[in-house]
Design an enzyme around this catalytic site. Structure first.
Site, PDB file in Angstrom:
ATOM      1  N   ASN A  11       0.854  -1.189   0.000  1.00 53.24           N
ATOM      2  CA  ASN A  11       0.000   0.000   0.000  1.00 53.24           C
ATOM      3  C   ASN A  11       0.891   1.240   0.000  1.00 53.24           C
ATOM      4  OD1 ASN A  11      -1.798   2.063   0.521  1.00 53.24           O
ATOM      5  ND2 ASN A  11      -2.258   1.408   2.624  1.00 53.24           N
ATOM      6  N   LYS A  13       0.064   4.273  -0.273  1.00 52.82           N
ATOM      7  CA  LYS A  13      -0.597   5.467   0.289  1.00 52.82           C
ATOM      8  C   LYS A  13      -0.385   6.650  -0.660  1.00 52.82           C
ATOM      9  CE  LYS A  13      -0.073   3.356   4.739  1.00 52.82           C
ATOM     10  NZ  LYS A  13      -0.127   3.496   6.178  1.00 52.82           N
ATOM     11  N   HIS A 103      -9.675   1.152   4.841  1.00 56.20           N
ATOM     12  CA  HIS A 103      -8.397   1.329   5.523  1.00 56.20           C
ATOM     13  C   HIS A 103      -8.600   2.299   6.693  1.00 56.20           C
ATOM     14  CE1 HIS A 103      -4.302   2.560   6.361  1.00 56.20           C
ATOM     15  NE2 HIS A 103      -3.910   1.464   5.740  1.00 56.20           N
ATOM     16  N   GLU A 105      -6.967   4.682   7.787  1.00 50.67           N
ATOM     17  CA  GLU A 105      -6.735   6.104   7.481  1.00 50.67           C
ATOM     18  C   GLU A 105      -7.958   6.723   6.817  1.00 50.67           C
ATOM     19  OE1 GLU A 105      -3.032   5.633   5.421  1.00 50.67           O
ATOM     20  OE2 GLU A 105      -2.071   5.050   7.305  1.00 50.67           O
ATOM     21  N   GLU A 173      -5.511  -5.078  10.516  1.00 47.53           N
ATOM     22  CA  GLU A 173      -4.489  -4.073  10.792  1.00 47.53           C
ATOM     23  C   GLU A 173      -4.839  -3.324  12.075  1.00 47.53           C
ATOM     24  OE1 GLU A 173      -2.326  -2.689   6.988  1.00 47.53           O
ATOM     25  OE2 GLU A 173      -4.191  -1.576   7.108  1.00 47.53           O
ATOM     26  N   GLY A 179       2.104   2.334  10.821  1.00 43.63           N
ATOM     27  CA  GLY A 179       3.050   3.437  10.693  1.00 43.63           C
ATOM     28  C   GLY A 179       3.721   3.837  12.005  1.00 43.63           C
ATOM     29  N   SER A 219       3.153  -1.994  10.388  1.00 41.12           N
ATOM     30  CA  SER A 219       4.602  -1.986  10.622  1.00 41.12           C
ATOM     31  C   SER A 219       5.294  -3.308  10.257  1.00 41.12           C
ATOM     32  CB  SER A 219       4.911  -1.591  12.071  1.00 41.12           C
ATOM     33  OG  SER A 219       4.448  -0.275  12.324  1.00 41.12           O
TER      34      SER A 219
HETATM   35  P1  PGA Z   1       2.630   0.429   7.709  1.00 44.29           P
HETATM   36  O1  PGA Z   1       1.181   0.609   7.039  1.00 44.29           O
HETATM   37  O2  PGA Z   1       3.214  -0.846   7.148  1.00 44.29           O
HETATM   38  O3  PGA Z   1       3.404   1.649   7.293  1.00 44.29           O
HETATM   39  O4  PGA Z   1       2.418   0.341   9.176  1.00 44.29           O
HETATM   40  C1  PGA Z   1       0.333  -0.478   6.831  1.00 44.29           C
HETATM   41  C2  PGA Z   1      -0.936  -0.025   6.170  1.00 44.29           C
HETATM   42  O5  PGA Z   1      -1.381   1.090   6.467  1.00 44.29           O
HETATM   43  O6  PGA Z   1      -1.529  -0.733   5.339  1.00 44.29           O
END
Ligand code: PGA
Length: 261
Positions: A11, A13, A103, A105, A173, A179, A219
């Site tokens: 992903n 982003k 997601h 976010e 997740e 993140g 992460s």
């Molecule tokens: P990250 O993000 O690996 O940077 O923690 C995962 C995601 O948001 O799908």
């Protein structure tokens, strides 16, 4: 060992324009070619921003690359006066196979609620796109209800009331792990994945539960991926930050070096 083919999903982003996308996809493809990556055994997909999709599609096509293409969102509407939205049919035309839905976010910053997530899942089924349904608990929810309650509730809502259920993927997740550099333990990831699979069994069918891939995200790095995928409950990973770093992402794709499936 399950029959489900592991999926490594990157992903991106809101990172990389269409020219930068070409460079990253080429480097990923070359690196995986150098190590004879078997895409039949471990599927690899990238989820670039909308503006990169056409470029990446053309590259995958021209160079016959076996990477799969995903989008980060889709409209719940089919077409019409919805300024700024992107229809499922447009994505399908670009050979997009997967779409991230719900997601955290988007839930957090774009007020996506369970109903909208459900409608977007429906838009995917309608357009023969595979939704990657993202679910996960915040730290407060983890402390109050344990790890599985919220993800199970979110998945239940996302799967409610569809006339036809197509293929889908679930990504567990934990919000607090995205993140942040903090990760769930592999035991927690496996336990939640197991409960999500039970939920699919109850809501859809035992067969669908058996076939559906459940990913862990939050992460994930090349150094910790093997722990998650050692469990037969976890069928792949959704990778954010590390998916932008060639050595990291391709290292994650090669997780089998460390795990016997
Ligand atoms: P990250 O993000 O690996 O940077 O923690 C995962 C995601 O948001 O799908």
């Amino acid at each position: 060992m399950s029959d489900r083919k592991p999926l490594i999903a990157g992903n991106w982003k809101m990172n990389l324009d269409h020219q930068q996308a070409i460079a990253l996809v080429q480097k990923i493809a070359w690196t995986l070619k150098d190590v004879d990556h078997d895409y039949e055994k471990v599927e690899v997909a990238v989820f670039p921003p909308f503006t990169d999709l056409r470029t990446v599609q053309t590259l995958l096509d021209a160079d016959k690359l076996q990477l799969r293409l995903g989008a980060q969102d889709v409209s719940k509407h089919e077409s019409g006066a919805y300024t700024g939205e992107v229809a499922g049919a447009f994505l399908k035309k670009l050979n997009v196979e997967y779409v991230l839905i719900g997601h955290s976010e988007r839930r957090q910053h774009h007020n996506e609620d369970d109903e909208l997530v459900r409608d977007k899942v429906a838009a995917c089924f309608k357009n023969k796109l595979v939704p990657v349904i993202c679910v996960g608990e915040t730290l407060e929810e983890l402390e109050a209800e344990g790890a599985a309650a919220v993800p199970v509730r979110q998945l239940t809502k996302a799967l409610e009331g569809h006339k036809d259920i197509g293929d889908f993927v679930v990504a567990y997740e934990p919000v607090w792990a995205i993140g942040t550099g903090k990760v769930a333990t592999s035991e927690q990831a496996a336990e939640v994945a197991k409960k999500l699979r039970q939920t699919i069994g109850e809501l859809v069918s035992a067969e669908t539960a058996e076939q559906t891939r459940i990913l862990y995200g939050g992460s994930v790095k090349s150094a910790n991926v093997a722990g998650f995928l050692a469990s037969p409950e976890v069928d792949g990973v959704l990778v954010g930050g590390a998916s932008l770093v060639v050595d990291e992402f391709t290292g994650i794709c090669r997780f089998q070096k460390h795990v016997s499936l």
